[in-house]
Design a protein around this motif. Structure first.
Motif, PDB file in Angstrom:
ATOM      1  N   ALA A  97       0.835  -1.198   0.000  1.00 38.64           N
ATOM      2  CA  ALA A  97       0.000   0.000   0.000  1.00 38.64           C
ATOM      3  C   ALA A  97       0.870   1.249   0.000  1.00 38.64           C
ATOM      4  O   ALA A  97       0.624   2.198  -0.759  1.00 38.64           O
ATOM      5  CB  ALA A  97      -0.930  -0.009   1.208  1.00 38.64           C
ATOM      6  N   ASP A  98       1.897   1.258   0.831  1.00 32.46           N
ATOM      7  CA  ASP A  98       2.788   2.421   0.885  1.00 32.46           C
ATOM      8  C   ASP A  98       3.573   2.583  -0.408  1.00 32.46           C
ATOM      9  O   ASP A  98       3.805   3.707  -0.866  1.00 32.46           O
ATOM     10  CB  ASP A  98       3.742   2.297   2.077  1.00 32.46           C
ATOM     11  N   ARG A  99       4.006   1.477  -1.014  1.00 27.65           N
ATOM     12  CA  ARG A  99       4.722   1.576  -2.295  1.00 27.65           C
ATOM     13  C   ARG A  99       3.852   2.248  -3.356  1.00 27.65           C
ATOM     14  O   ARG A  99       4.344   2.977  -4.204  1.00 27.65           O
ATOM     15  CB  ARG A  99       5.123   0.188  -2.790  1.00 27.65           C
ATOM     16  N   ARG A 100       2.567   1.965  -3.308  1.00 24.74           N
ATOM     17  CA  ARG A 100       1.647   2.536  -4.299  1.00 24.74           C
ATOM     18  C   ARG A 100       1.192   3.941  -3.941  1.00 24.74           C
ATOM     19  O   ARG A 100       0.409   4.545  -4.666  1.00 24.74           O
ATOM     20  CB  ARG A 100       0.415   1.631  -4.442  1.00 24.74           C
ATOM     21  N   GLY A 101       1.662   4.452  -2.803  1.00 24.69           N
ATOM     22  CA  GLY A 101       1.247   5.782  -2.383  1.00 24.69           C
ATOM     23  C   GLY A 101      -0.096   5.798  -1.691  1.00 24.69           C
ATOM     24  O   GLY A 101      -0.666   6.870  -1.452  1.00 24.69           O
ATOM     25  N   ILE A 102      -0.632   4.619  -1.328  1.00 25.57           N
ATOM     26  CA  ILE A 102      -1.919   4.546  -0.629  1.00 25.57           C
ATOM     27  C   ILE A 102      -1.604   4.506   0.866  1.00 25.57           C
ATOM     28  O   ILE A 102      -1.790   3.498   1.556  1.00 25.57           O
ATOM     29  CB  ILE A 102      -2.727   3.313  -1.073  1.00 25.57           C
ATOM     30  N   HIS A 390       1.341   3.200 -10.065  1.00 26.33           N
ATOM     31  CA  HIS A 390       2.618   2.816 -10.676  1.00 26.33           C
ATOM     32  C   HIS A 390       3.589   3.996 -10.647  1.00 26.33           C
ATOM     33  O   HIS A 390       4.772   3.831 -10.288  1.00 26.33           O
ATOM     34  CB  HIS A 390       2.390   2.364 -12.114  1.00 26.33           C
ATOM     35  N   ASN A 391       3.104   5.178 -11.004  1.00 20.70           N
ATOM     36  CA  ASN A 391       3.959   6.366 -11.008  1.00 20.70           C
ATOM     37  C   ASN A 391       4.461   6.686  -9.604  1.00 20.70           C
ATOM     38  O   ASN A 391       5.610   7.101  -9.417  1.00 20.70           O
ATOM     39  CB  ASN A 391       3.191   7.566 -11.562  1.00 20.70           C
ATOM     40  N   GLU A 392       3.582   6.496  -8.619  1.00 22.40           N
ATOM     41  CA  GLU A 392       3.975   6.765  -7.234  1.00 22.40           C
ATOM     42  C   GLU A 392       5.053   5.788  -6.785  1.00 22.40           C
ATOM     43  O   GLU A 392       5.996   6.164  -6.089  1.00 22.40           O
ATOM     44  CB  GLU A 392       2.758   6.666  -6.323  1.00 22.40           C
ATOM     45  N   ARG A 393       4.917   4.544  -7.192  1.00 24.21           N
ATOM     46  CA  ARG A 393       5.939   3.544  -6.852  1.00 24.21           C
ATOM     47  C   ARG A 393       7.296   3.956  -7.433  1.00 24.21           C
ATOM     48  O   ARG A 393       8.318   3.924  -6.729  1.00 24.21           O
ATOM     49  CB  ARG A 393       5.532   2.182  -7.401  1.00 24.21           C
ATOM     50  N   VAL A 394       7.311   4.338  -8.697  1.00 23.30           N
ATOM     51  CA  VAL A 394       8.561   4.757  -9.346  1.00 23.30           C
ATOM     52  C   VAL A 394       9.163   5.950  -8.615  1.00 23.30           C
ATOM     53  O   VAL A 394      10.369   5.995  -8.333  1.00 23.30           O
ATOM     54  CB  VAL A 394       8.300   5.093 -10.828  1.00 23.30           C
ATOM     55  N   LYS A 395       8.323   6.932  -8.284  1.00 24.98           N
ATOM     56  CA  LYS A 395       8.797   8.137  -7.609  1.00 24.98           C
ATOM     57  C   LYS A 395       9.383   7.815  -6.241  1.00 24.98           C
ATOM     58  O   LYS A 395      10.454   8.324  -5.868  1.00 24.98           O
ATOM     59  CB  LYS A 395       7.652   9.134  -7.463  1.00 24.98           C
ATOM     60  N   GLN A 396       8.684   6.959  -5.487  1.00 22.45           N
ATOM     61  CA  GLN A 396       9.135   6.680  -4.126  1.00 22.45           C
ATOM     62  C   GLN A 396      10.431   5.874  -4.111  1.00 22.45           C
ATOM     63  O   GLN A 396      11.299   6.106  -3.266  1.00 22.45           O
ATOM     64  CB  GLN A 396       8.032   5.958  -3.341  1.00 22.45           C
ATOM     65  N   ALA A 398      12.667   6.106  -6.366  1.00 23.03           N
ATOM     66  CA  ALA A 398      13.695   7.066  -6.778  1.00 23.03           C
ATOM     67  C   ALA A 398      14.146   7.943  -5.612  1.00 23.03           C
ATOM     68  O   ALA A 398      15.316   8.345  -5.548  1.00 23.03           O
ATOM     69  CB  ALA A 398      13.166   7.937  -7.919  1.00 23.03           C
ATOM     70  N   GLN A 399      13.237   8.229  -4.672  1.00 21.09           N
ATOM     71  CA  GLN A 399      13.600   9.076  -3.534  1.00 21.09           C
ATOM     72  C   GLN A 399      14.182   8.270  -2.375  1.00 21.09           C
ATOM     73  O   GLN A 399      14.569   8.828  -1.358  1.00 21.09           O
ATOM     74  CB  GLN A 399      12.391   9.874  -3.046  1.00 21.09           C
ATOM     75  N   GLY A 400      14.231   6.945  -2.540  1.00 22.45           N
ATOM     76  CA  GLY A 400      14.862   6.113  -1.530  1.00 22.45           C
ATOM     77  C   GLY A 400      13.934   5.463  -0.541  1.00 22.45           C
ATOM     78  O   GLY A 400      14.380   4.845   0.426  1.00 22.45           O
ATOM     79  N   GLY A 401      12.622   5.577  -0.759  1.00 21.13           N
ATOM     80  CA  GLY A 401      11.679   4.936   0.151  1.00 21.13           C
ATOM     81  C   GLY A 401      10.464   5.781   0.419  1.00 21.13           C
ATOM     82  O   GLY A 401      10.107   6.667  -0.360  1.00 21.13           O
ATOM     83  N   MET A 402       9.812   5.534   1.552  1.00 21.10           N
ATOM     84  CA  MET A 402       8.555   6.175   1.900  1.00 21.10           C
ATOM     85  C   MET A 402       8.755   7.241   2.971  1.00 21.10           C
ATOM     86  O   MET A 402       9.653   7.167   3.802  1.00 21.10           O
ATOM     87  CB  MET A 402       7.560   5.131   2.407  1.00 21.10           C
ATOM     88  N   ASN A 403       7.892   8.238   2.922  1.00 22.12           N
ATOM     89  CA  ASN A 403       7.897   9.252   3.964  1.00 22.12           C
ATOM     90  C   ASN A 403       7.166   8.728   5.195  1.00 22.12           C
ATOM     91  O   ASN A 403       6.099   8.126   5.101  1.00 22.12           O
ATOM     92  CB  ASN A 403       7.212  10.525   3.461  1.00 22.12           C
ATOM     93  N   VAL A 404       7.753   8.937   6.365  1.00 20.67           N
ATOM     94  CA  VAL A 404       7.133   8.526   7.627  1.00 20.67           C
ATOM     95  C   VAL A 404       6.861   9.789   8.446  1.00 20.67           C
ATOM     96  O   VAL A 404       7.783  10.343   9.057  1.00 20.67           O
ATOM     97  CB  VAL A 404       8.038   7.555   8.414  1.00 20.67           C
TER      98      VAL A 404
END
Length: 432
Positions: A97-102, A390-396, A398-404
């Motif tokens: 879910a986090d990889r997809r930006g959800i 999909h775009n959110e996964r690519v972006k995240q 690229a930035q090294g992971g998820m924001n917490v």
């Protein structure tokens, strides 16, 4: 008096509003300022000015690797008594879910939806999955109030396996619990060369059209269809305008709920996020279905789809619905289990046509949609379902992971401090 907002519409007052906005933001930036100060309410309601408080930006750059976050969640589940293989599955559903930006359904739900409920004794970490009835193409399964995060993948795989042998597989589930993002399950199907379909009921949140009492869950209806694009077509959305998880996210961000999403027991529109979350539990307000309240914007369509999901989640299963899923004993206030129903369908594409042909045909249509003339008022492109994730996964990545964000950092620290094994393995987090 006929138009109390007229002063906001007058062009001559724009300069005054701009100056006021700058002064109000400067005050909001003052250390220790009371964010509930009436001047902010006046600014929003009278002048139409909204400010950003510094606490909302504290952890905007706290990026943590997905692998680290998945391992932490897996370790938390193990600490609660989930077996390692099931903990792996549960953490994978959440991190996806986090990889997809959800982010309304990933790490943000680890503590309040799963861990807190295990603490409260209304769901259990390691219950068996019982097959109650089975044919070549169907099955009825009892989750015994275990974690929906491992029940869901097990049952979707059952449906896929049946479809590979017999063309189609359908599995209905009773006595499960929250199973995460529905899109995870249909993506399992698309990756196996199948069309996937799933849905689940939930705590009562949606009122029937022309009603004010929450009766139906947010009840996502989700389809997954493979294509030759880099990503499948996956439509995963609640049958309400917003689901509870999105409102919980608004609460974490300290912002109001948009207008038109929630109405109270008197039919009055609500935007006060914290109050909404409390009153949803008490049954004093309800989410509007897709299409909104009433019939002017066809709210009956969302109501009808929510009812469809509720039927498929309860009729096969003889399962509870409405008030029986509220999670609270109204007489005592004590927490109680919420036995949810799910359903999973997989259709083997090769039973009807070559998978390659199907994927080419799907991709052709989806690319044609994205290639149409764009609105000059839009973002300059057209999307198809599954593409934003999909775009959110690519972006995240690229930035090294998820924001917490800060509130989830606190949740992680609370969970770590609860178990000695976690304190030993995680003496400090990347944000500490």
């Amino acid at each position: 008096a006929k138009n109390p907002q007229a002063h906001l519409e007058h062009a001559d007052h724009q300069e005054v509003r701009d100056k006021f906005a700058k002064l109000l933001q400067k005050y909001a930036d003052t250390p220790g300022v009371d964010t509930n100060d009436v001047v902010f309410v006046i600014g929003q309601t009278v002048y139409g000015v909204t400010v950003v408080h510094p606490h909302e930006l504290v952890s905007a750059k706290c990026i943590i690797d997905f692998g680290y976050m998945k391992q932490f969640m897996k370790d938390v589940f193990i600490a609660y008594g989930v077996t390692p293989d099931r903990a792996e599955t549960c953490s994978e559903v959440l991190i996806e879910a986090d990889r997809r930006g959800i982010d309304s359904h990933g790490l943000g739900r680890l503590k309040p939806i799963y861990c807190d409920r295990m603490d409260q004794g209304i769901l259990w970490p390691d219950k068996p999955i019982t097959v109650l009835k089975e044919t070549d193409t169907t099955a009825l399964v009892d989750g015994n109030l275990g974690l929906g995060l491992y029940i869901g993948p097990h049952c979707m795989q059952m449906a896929i396996d049946k479809s590979k042998k017999h063309g189609v597989g359908f599995v209905a589930v009773k006595n499960s619990t929250h199973y995460g993002i529905a899109g995870y399950y249909v993506t399992m199907a698309t990756q196996a060369g199948c069309i996937g379909w799933t849905g689940t009921n939930a705590r009562p949140s949606i009122a029937p059209t022309w009603g004010v009492e929450p009766m139906l869950g947010t009840n996502p209806l989700c389809f997954g269809i493979p294509s030759d694009d880099e990503f499948p077509f996956v439509i995963d959305c609640a049958t309400s305008i917003n689901q509870r998880g999105k409102i919980e996210k608004y609460a974490r961000e300290g912002i109001d709920t948009p207008k038109g999403v929630v109405a109270d027991e008197f039919g009055v529109e609500r935007t006060d996020t914290e109050g909404i979350l409390k009153d949803l539990v008490l049954g004093k307000c309800a989410l509007n279905p897709v299409g909104g309240a009433g019939d002017k914007t066809a709210g009956y369509k969302g109501y009808g789809w929510a009812t469809t999901v509720e039927l498929l989640s309860t009729a096969f299963q003889s399962g509870p619905f409405g008030e029986d899923l509220c999670g609270v004993d109204r007489a005592t206030g004590a927490k109680k289990p919420m036995p949810l129903g799910h359903f999973f369908l997989a259709i083997n594409i090769e039973a009807l046509c070559p998978l390659e042909t199907f994927n080419e045909n799907s991709g052709k249509l989806l690319r044609a949609l994205r290639a149409r003339k764009k609105s000059p008022l839009g973002p300059g492109r057209i999307f198809t379902a599954g593409e934003p994730e999909h775009n959110e996964r690519v972006k995240q990545y690229a930035q090294g992971g998820m924001n917490v964000p800060q509130v989830l950092q606190h949740n992680m620290k609370d969970l770590r401090d609860k178990f000695p094994a976690l304190k030993e393995k995680y003496p400090s987090f990347p944000f500490e």
